[in-house]
Design a protein around this motif. Sequence first.
Motif: not given
Length: 129
Positions: A66, A80-81, A95, A101, A105-107, A119-120
């Motif tokens: 995170r 983004s992820t 990756r 996720l 989620a990281l977007e 989160w990634v």
Amino acid sequence: MTNRTLRQPVSTSSSTVTPPGERATIGPWQIAVIESVGGADALATLQATNDGNEEPRDGLAYLLIRVECRNESDVPRIISTADFAAAGPDGAFRRAASLVLPEPALEATVESGDAVDGWVAVSVPADNA
């Protein structure tokens, strides 16, 4: 929370290690690792999030990270992820496979001066998870 470090490339031959919770400058971003989950715990978290999340390939493990990302540029930026990868001792960048996720989620599109966290997931050699 496990201690994970963020490596910021400074040339093709070295990097700077940034401890968890501290910010690293990467391009227009100030990024900090705020939480991480590795190995069997990461897989359990991913499968609890969505039972369609598959196990990693042989010899690999998932690492959930995170991160908080602050846009230090003068314009809105997308993060983004897909912007993240991890390298193990072998130096190969990996990756994660397509995964659902945990939230958030990281977007995001991040306005100048604003921050977002999420989160990634990445894949790492299983003995480094």
